[in-house]
Enzyme design. Structure first.
Site: not given
Length: 380
Positions: A198, A322
């Site tokens: 990412s 998250c």
């Protein structure tokens, strides 16, 4: 500001932002268009793919561009599981994976797949013996994170890849989101079939990512549409973000090849914290990424400690980004055998190549001061 939450996201390099702005404003065409404006965008896209392939030491056609780690993990796991379910329906992962892996596995369980979740030891590592015992005739995929995002533990990826060579029907997926640019990862040598990365974890921009897919491995596409990215990931490519990602990866790779700074700074933090009463360090000393340290301060909720440091313009985190807004103990620490009371006090420090010795010194000072002040308040 002292920013020590680089595992959640990194600050983009100035050169990366400049590249994105230039490409997005000047070469804004759709790479799939036949006209000249589209062709220029397509040329930049392929140039970025070539640069990234060279940096990762893989073939250009083995790279798919995604929106980031979550999409990449979903693509790899669901795509392989559904493409090869005629071979079997058994998947293997660990108890301490990122939510984008754990939740994907849970979805597949609802669809009839069987999932084995390997336990970890007190350092957060799986046992190769446990993995070998878990493999059976119906196994088609093993998915293991390279560097744990909360505690920094490095899994024995090369050893796992070597073991899986004995099982040619089993694919090997690795979530390398936290390891790119910090821990060596040789995709071919380690026997990896699919690997997720990412951009915003290595000073690129949010919304861009990479899925390496070894030549010969295919996926059942999650998205139907215009058949971009080798007909496996439909959707107009984010040309500006991808070009910027290539630049970010090159720059991060340069830092990685020329600096032992992260390990030195983190060692300073570890030594200082180990001398503070009631501080428990969860990140193991050996086989650990150089940029992540997880610790608890007995008696304080993690969010209280995080906000207290924030008042001094120092930014760290609790669990993974998250999960950080959910007031519950880290599932990773619980899986390691950490008591819930201690796990609820855990915080994470994560460095970047731009973190300075002065920032580390101030952080250590403020940690000591904050603990002292909070204890005074508790006794009052």
């Amino acid at each position: 500001m002292i920013y020590l939450d680089n595992s959640a996201t990194t600050q983009p390099y100035k050169e990366v932002i400049d590249a994105f702005v230039k490409v997005s404003s000047t070469f804004f065409g759709n790479p799939s268009s036949l006209h000249g404006v589209g062709e220029k965008a397509e040329k930049l896209l392929q140039q970025a793919r070539r640069q990234i392939a060279e940096l990762l030491k893989v073939k250009e056609k083995e790279l798919l561009f995604t929106s980031g780690g979550t999409e990449g993990n979903n693509m790899a796991i669901k795509g392989i599981a559904k493409q090869y379910q005629h071979r079997g329906n058994h998947l293997i992962t660990t108890t301490i994976e990122h939510p984008s892996v754990i939740e994907t596995m849970k979805q597949l369980e609802k669809e009839g797949f069987e999932v084995t979740y390997l336990p970890v030891d007190g350092d957060g590592r799986i046992s190769l013996d446990d993995l070998q015992v878990a493999i059976k005739e119906e196994t088609i995929l093993v998915s293991v994170m390279h560097v744990n995002n909360e505690i920094g533990t490095i899994q024995p990826i090369k050893a796992i890849g070597t073991l899986l060579k004995e099982y040619p029907k089993v694919f090997f997926h690795v979530d390398a989101v936290q390891s790119v640019g910090k821990v060596p990862l040789e995709l071919y040598e380690f026997g990896i079939d699919a690997c997720t990365m990412s951009s915003h974890k290595f000073h690129g921009l949010k919304g861009s990512g990479i899925l390496y897919l070894r030549q010969g491995v295919t996926l059942m596409p999650l998205l139907a549409g215009g058949n971009q990215e080798s007909e496996l990931r439909s959707g107009t490519e984010n040309t500006g973000g991808i070009v910027a990602m290539a630049k970010a990866l090159r720059m991060t790779n340069d830092y990685f090849n020329s600096s032992s700074k992260l390990s030195h700074l983190m060692n300073e933090i570890r030594i200082a914290l180990s001398e503070i009463e009631d501080v428990i360090i969860h990140t193991p000393i050996k086989a650990t990424a150089p940029h992540i340290l997880n610790f608890s301060v007995k008696g304080f909720k993690s969010e209280v400690f995080v906000h207290a440091l924030e008042e001094n313009d120092i930014y760290i985190s609790t669990t993974s980004a998250c999960s950080s807004k959910h007031a519950q103990a880290s599932s990773t620490l619980l899986a390691m055998g950490v008591k819930e009371e201690i796990a609820l006090s855990a915080v994470r420090v994560s460095l970047s190549y731009h973190t300075t010795a002065d920032e580390v010194e101030k952080f250590i000072h403020e940690v000591k001061h904050t603990i002292f002040q909070l204890r005074k308040v508790m006794k009052a």
